[in-house]
Design an enzyme around this catalytic site. Structure first.
Site, mmCIF file in Angstrom:
data_model
loop_
_atom_site.group_PDB
_atom_site.id
_atom_site.type_symbol
_atom_site.label_atom_id
_atom_site.label_comp_id
_atom_site.label_asym_id
_atom_site.label_seq_id
_atom_site.Cartn_x
_atom_site.Cartn_y
_atom_site.Cartn_z
ATOM 1 N N THR A 12 -4.285 6.240 1.543
ATOM 2 C CA THR A 12 -4.511 7.649 1.896
ATOM 3 C C THR A 12 -5.163 8.417 0.741
ATOM 4 O OG1 THR A 12 -2.412 7.416 3.130
ATOM 5 C CG2 THR A 12 -3.490 9.533 3.242
ATOM 6 N N LYS B 189 -11.439 -0.563 6.058
ATOM 7 C CA LYS B 189 -10.273 -0.441 6.931
ATOM 8 C C LYS B 189 -10.825 -0.029 8.299
ATOM 9 C CE LYS B 189 -6.259 2.668 7.285
ATOM 10 N NZ LYS B 189 -5.184 3.304 6.504
ATOM 11 N N GLU C 244 0.861 -1.186 0.000
ATOM 12 C CA GLU C 244 0.000 0.000 0.000
ATOM 13 C C GLU C 244 0.895 1.232 0.000
ATOM 14 O OE1 GLU C 244 -3.033 0.329 3.116
ATOM 15 O OE2 GLU C 244 -2.858 2.514 2.977
ATOM 16 N N ARG D 216 1.057 10.327 0.654
ATOM 17 C CA ARG D 216 1.402 11.317 1.683
ATOM 18 C C ARG D 216 2.604 12.147 1.316
ATOM 19 N NH1 ARG D 216 0.341 7.717 7.091
ATOM 20 N NH2 ARG D 216 -1.531 6.814 6.228
HETATM 21 C C1 3PG Z 1 -2.291 4.140 7.975
HETATM 22 O O1 3PG Z 1 -2.463 5.115 7.305
HETATM 23 O O2 3PG Z 1 -2.778 3.069 7.644
HETATM 24 C C2 3PG Z 1 -1.583 4.268 9.270
HETATM 25 O O3 3PG Z 1 -0.883 5.459 9.356
HETATM 26 C C3 3PG Z 1 -0.705 3.138 9.590
HETATM 27 O O4 3PG Z 1 -0.639 3.121 10.964
HETATM 28 P P1 3PG Z 1 0.670 2.614 11.700
HETATM 29 O O5 3PG Z 1 1.760 3.551 11.311
HETATM 30 O O6 3PG Z 1 0.342 2.722 13.183
HETATM 31 O O7 3PG Z 1 0.924 1.207 11.278
#
Ligand code: 3PG
Length: 214
Positions: A71, A131, A43, A47
């Site tokens: 995102t 999710k 994924e 960002r």
């Molecule tokens: C995401 O966008 O899925 C999260 O930022 C991932 O979360 P994590 O960094 O706690 O694994």
């Protein structure tokens, strides 16, 4: 709702590495490091400015890995990631406008949910694979169990605070498809181009999934 093959692939892998890419040229070695550890999904989160080009490069050069865009928060990004070659899309939340844009792409979409109202919106739109975000902060395993009670038709990918230490607790739930997280690709490993470390973390996670699933 039938399960799209891409969602089935995420479920089969069990763990979805959530990656932040600052430089396009690291995308392929990073994805190869995951593949070497047995993870065949990635994924790439939108960002950083490099994300779209990184997604495109992985989609074009590494057909063995499933390129997922993460995102995705605007309708415009939904169209853009499809053009870049994403085969599935993840968002931190749910909006009607992104839902509509995702429908136009025809790609599988996992919108983020954290509350019962979020789940009601997702279910109304026929989005049954979501999710659960941010998983640990939104109540963790007990939170997900309680949240999913009224929505037996939904399946979740808990993400946010998930790690090797707690992924088993999530994967033990029948309503959990897979888990996601950035722990598989630590920022330091990326900075140091420590691909052996990424492969090691991927392998550990896949071994854990295999152990849990017997
Ligand atoms: C995401 O966008 O899925 C999260 O930022 C991932 O979360 P994590 O960094 O706690 O694994």
């Amino acid at each position: 709702m039938s399960t799209a093959p891409e969602i089935a692939r995420l479920a089969a892998c069990g763990v979805v590495p959530v990656v932040v890419i600052d430089e396009v040229e690291i995308a392929v070695p990073l994805a190869q490091a995951l593949l070497a550890g047995g993870i065949d999904v990635i994924e790439i989160t939108l960002r950083r400015p490099a994300a779209m080009a990184a997604l495109e490069k992985v989609a074009r050069e590494l057909p063995e890995i499933l390129p997922v865009a993460g995102t995705v928060v605007t309708p415009q990004q939904a169209a853009e990631v499809q053009n870049a070659g994403a085969r599935a899309v993840v968002s931190p939340g749910f909006t009607e406008s992104v839902d509509e844009a995702m429908r136009k792409t025809g790609l599988p979409w996992l919108p983020g949910v954290a509350t019962a109202s979020d789940c009601m919106r997702a279910v109304s739109a026929g989005r049954l694979h979501c999710k659960f975000f941010p998983a640990e902060q939104a109540g963790g395993v007990p939170g997900l169990k309680a949240l999913s009670g009224p929505f037996p038709q939904m399946k979740f990918c808990p993400t946010g605070g998930v790690s090797l230490a707690n992924l088993g607790n999530y994967l033990a739930l029948p309503q959990v498809l897979c888990v996601g997280g950035s722990w598989l690709v630590p920022a330091d490993a990326v900075k140091n181009r420590d691909w052996a470390q990424v492969t090691k973390l991927a392998r550990e996670a896949r071994e854990k999934v295999a152990e849990l699933r017997g």
